[in-house]
Design a protein around this motif. Structure first.
Motif, mmCIF file in Angstrom:
data_model
loop_
_atom_site.group_PDB
_atom_site.id
_atom_site.type_symbol
_atom_site.label_atom_id
_atom_site.label_comp_id
_atom_site.label_asym_id
_atom_site.label_seq_id
_atom_site.Cartn_x
_atom_site.Cartn_y
_atom_site.Cartn_z
ATOM 1 N N LEU A 178 -5.527 -6.694 -4.519
ATOM 2 C CA LEU A 178 -5.941 -5.955 -3.324
ATOM 3 C C LEU A 178 -4.733 -5.612 -2.458
ATOM 4 C CD1 LEU A 178 -9.117 -8.053 -2.518
ATOM 5 C CD2 LEU A 178 -9.074 -5.695 -3.341
ATOM 6 N N LYS A 179 -3.886 -4.736 -2.991
ATOM 7 C CA LYS A 179 -2.621 -4.440 -2.318
ATOM 8 C C LYS A 179 -2.449 -2.968 -1.962
ATOM 9 C CE LYS A 179 -0.160 -8.405 -4.194
ATOM 10 N NZ LYS A 179 1.043 -8.903 -4.895
ATOM 11 N N THR A 180 -3.368 -2.120 -2.420
ATOM 12 C CA THR A 180 -3.323 -0.708 -2.055
ATOM 13 C C THR A 180 -4.751 -0.233 -1.815
ATOM 14 O OG1 THR A 180 -3.571 0.172 -4.307
ATOM 15 C CG2 THR A 180 -1.322 -0.339 -3.557
ATOM 16 N N GLN A 181 -4.874 0.871 -1.096
ATOM 17 C CA GLN A 181 -6.194 1.424 -0.827
ATOM 18 C C GLN A 181 -6.911 1.774 -2.130
ATOM 19 O OE1 GLN A 181 -6.801 5.569 0.761
ATOM 20 N NE2 GLN A 181 -7.510 4.445 2.578
ATOM 21 N N LYS A 313 -4.061 3.742 5.061
ATOM 22 C CA LYS A 313 -3.260 4.329 3.980
ATOM 23 C C LYS A 313 -1.988 3.521 3.723
ATOM 24 C CE LYS A 313 -4.858 9.108 4.179
ATOM 25 N NZ LYS A 313 -6.086 8.837 4.917
ATOM 26 N N SER A 314 -1.667 2.580 4.613
ATOM 27 C CA SER A 314 -0.501 1.719 4.451
ATOM 28 C C SER A 314 -0.839 0.563 3.511
ATOM 29 C CB SER A 314 -0.054 1.163 5.802
ATOM 30 O OG SER A 314 0.808 0.059 5.639
ATOM 31 N N VAL A 318 -3.154 -2.871 4.097
ATOM 32 C CA VAL A 318 -4.268 -3.235 3.212
ATOM 33 C C VAL A 318 -4.082 -4.655 2.693
ATOM 34 C CG1 VAL A 318 -5.394 -2.746 1.004
ATOM 35 C CG2 VAL A 318 -4.790 -0.861 2.538
ATOM 36 N N GLU A 319 -2.906 -4.943 2.187
ATOM 37 C CA GLU A 319 -2.630 -6.273 1.636
ATOM 38 C C GLU A 319 -2.789 -7.355 2.699
ATOM 39 O OE1 GLU A 319 0.900 -8.635 -0.841
ATOM 40 O OE2 GLU A 319 1.246 -6.606 -0.079
ATOM 41 N N ASN A 320 -2.199 -7.140 3.866
ATOM 42 C CA ASN A 320 -2.297 -8.140 4.940
ATOM 43 C C ASN A 320 -3.723 -8.282 5.453
ATOM 44 O OD1 ASN A 320 0.416 -8.833 4.888
ATOM 45 N ND2 ASN A 320 0.979 -7.269 6.387
ATOM 46 N N GLY A 321 -4.462 -7.171 5.465
ATOM 47 C CA GLY A 321 -5.838 -7.218 5.925
ATOM 48 C C GLY A 321 -6.680 -8.178 5.102
#
Length: 417
Positions: A178-181, A313-314, A318-321
């Motif tokens: 889960l590291k990109t949109q 889009k970052s 996304v990863e930190n979320g």
């Protein structure tokens, strides 16, 4: 979602610092379409801008096939908030608006035997199901397949707790991916199971939960979960360090109304405390901003549809979320958004039918997928034919009325908050 001011109207447009101010009479040759600011307004405009030319061309093709001519242009803008979008459409200063059902309900006008005089329903959106829901045991029917009927039942305390844990486990099991949109959407959206609803989730910062000894997986039963979570959230009634989070627009389904109903009906928080939580709230911006804020501990909580953490889009956001947050609650299901039309500016049934056909054609073309992904729409449902338009709108309005009675009661209660 810091918003552009876009109040739709006539052909007279004054542009200043990216702000649109439009006067009162819509241009008859231009279809004005309004988008609500669920994301940053600039990003919305840049994403959906191609719709202006594509929709105009599609309407022209549809008319030509019927030996007619369409020369209409399309103008797209965003509103400052959901209420402005609803009021603008109600006043006939826009032709169409993409609206959540609670905003539509507030501004659709006066009821005359189930028909409303200010706004009508062009189309109802469908979207890919959320895999944490389509794989949730309580939402499976006898054939062990996802049941939208079961998923659309009113949420209980136990289901809120168990669904949240199931969702968190799916995220934890796939955290390395889960590291990109794009990867998040592939993992968490179920394209094979479309849903006519969505729901809001309550997200919390992991460090905040740890500091307050709250671990959603540690409770023996839902009663223990309820007691601990209610105690934690109520600290936000008078202490800014614990303040709860809501969106800026009262009629936002996922940002305000359904989280508020979850607090009221699931956690059984009393009215005086609900008022204190609202008045002492942290006001979140766009859903991507809300995800970023709860991820970096600018706020303790975030509320929004599933899954706001993949809306940025970052890739870093996304990863930190996903890494820094946990879902702690799930609300009742929410009927999918609408494309609503103004009954002041759209009265011709043939034109209405052309618009419905055009939107359906465009969303079915994969080349246009990114345009409609702005709200996670994957398809549109409308009447079977032009002749069925009245019955479709009447039935949809009836369903919306039945499911929004609770939110309307809540809005009445919140008028003076």
């Amino acid at each position: 979602m810091k918003k552009l001011l876009s109040i739709l109207g006539s052909s007279s447009i004054v542009i200043s610092l990216g702000t649109y101010v439009v006067s009162c009479n819509p241009n008859k040759d231009t279809i004005n379409i309004l988008f609500v600011p669920s994301q940053n307004s600039t990003e919305i405009i840049s994403t959906v801008k191609p719709l202006e030319e594509k929709l105009a061309n599609e309407l022209s093709k549809i008319a030509q096939a019927d030996n007619r001519t369409s020369t209409k242009k399309v103008k797209i803008s965003t509103s400052t908030n959901y209420e402005v979008a609803g009021k603008t459409l109600q006043d006939g200063k826009a032709h169409l608006a993409f609206l959540p059902v609670n905003t539509y309900t507030k501004y659709r006008g006066t009821d005359k035997d189930g028909v409303f005089d200010k706004q009508g329903i062009l189309l109802n959106a469908s979207r890919a199901g959320a895999k944490p829901e389509t794989t949730f045991e309580k939402f499976k029917g006898e054939d062990d397949k996802f049941s939208s009927t079961l998923a659309m039942e009113k949420i209980t305390l136990e289901t809120s707790w168990e669904l949240s844990k199931h969702y968190n486990k799916m995220v934890k099991d796939n955290l390395n991916e889960l590291k990109t949109q794009e990867k998040a959407k592939n993992l968490l959206l179920d394209q094979e199971n479309e849903a006519s609803y969505y729901r809001s989730y309550i997200y919390a910062n992991n460090q905040f939960l740890s500091d307050n000894n709250f671990n959603i997986d540690s409770f023996e039963d839902s009663a223990s979960y309820h007691e601990a979570l209610k105690e934690l959230i109520l600290k936000g009634t008078n202490d800014k360090k614990f303040q709860f989070t809501f969106g800026a627009s009262k009629t936002s389904s996922a940002g305000v109304l359904y989280p508020m109903l979850w607090l009221q009906d699931v956690l059984k928080i009393e009215d005086n405390n609900l008022k204190d939580l609202w008045q002492n709230k942290h006001e979140q911006g766009s859903y991507p901003q809300a995800s970023q804020e709860v991820s970096n501990a600018t706020s303790n909580y975030a509320v929004g549809f599933s899954d706001i953490r993949m809306e940025s889009k970052s890739s870093n956001d996304v990863e930190n979320g996903f890494k820094n947050t946990t879902i702690i609650g799930a609300t009742d299901p929410i009927i999918n958004d609408l494309i609503a039309y103004s009954k002041k500016t759209i009265k011709d049934e043939t034109f209405k039918d052309d618009l419905r056909t055009a939107f359906k054609n465009l969303i079915e073309d994969k080349e246009n997928a990114s345009i409609f992904e702005i709200y996670n729409h994957t398809g549109y449902v409308g009447p079977a034919s032009k002749e069925n338009s009245f019955d479709f709108e009447l039935a949809t309005d009836k369903s919306i009325t039945q499911t929004t009675n609770a939110t309307q009661t809540l809005l009445d209660k919140m008028k003076n908050w």
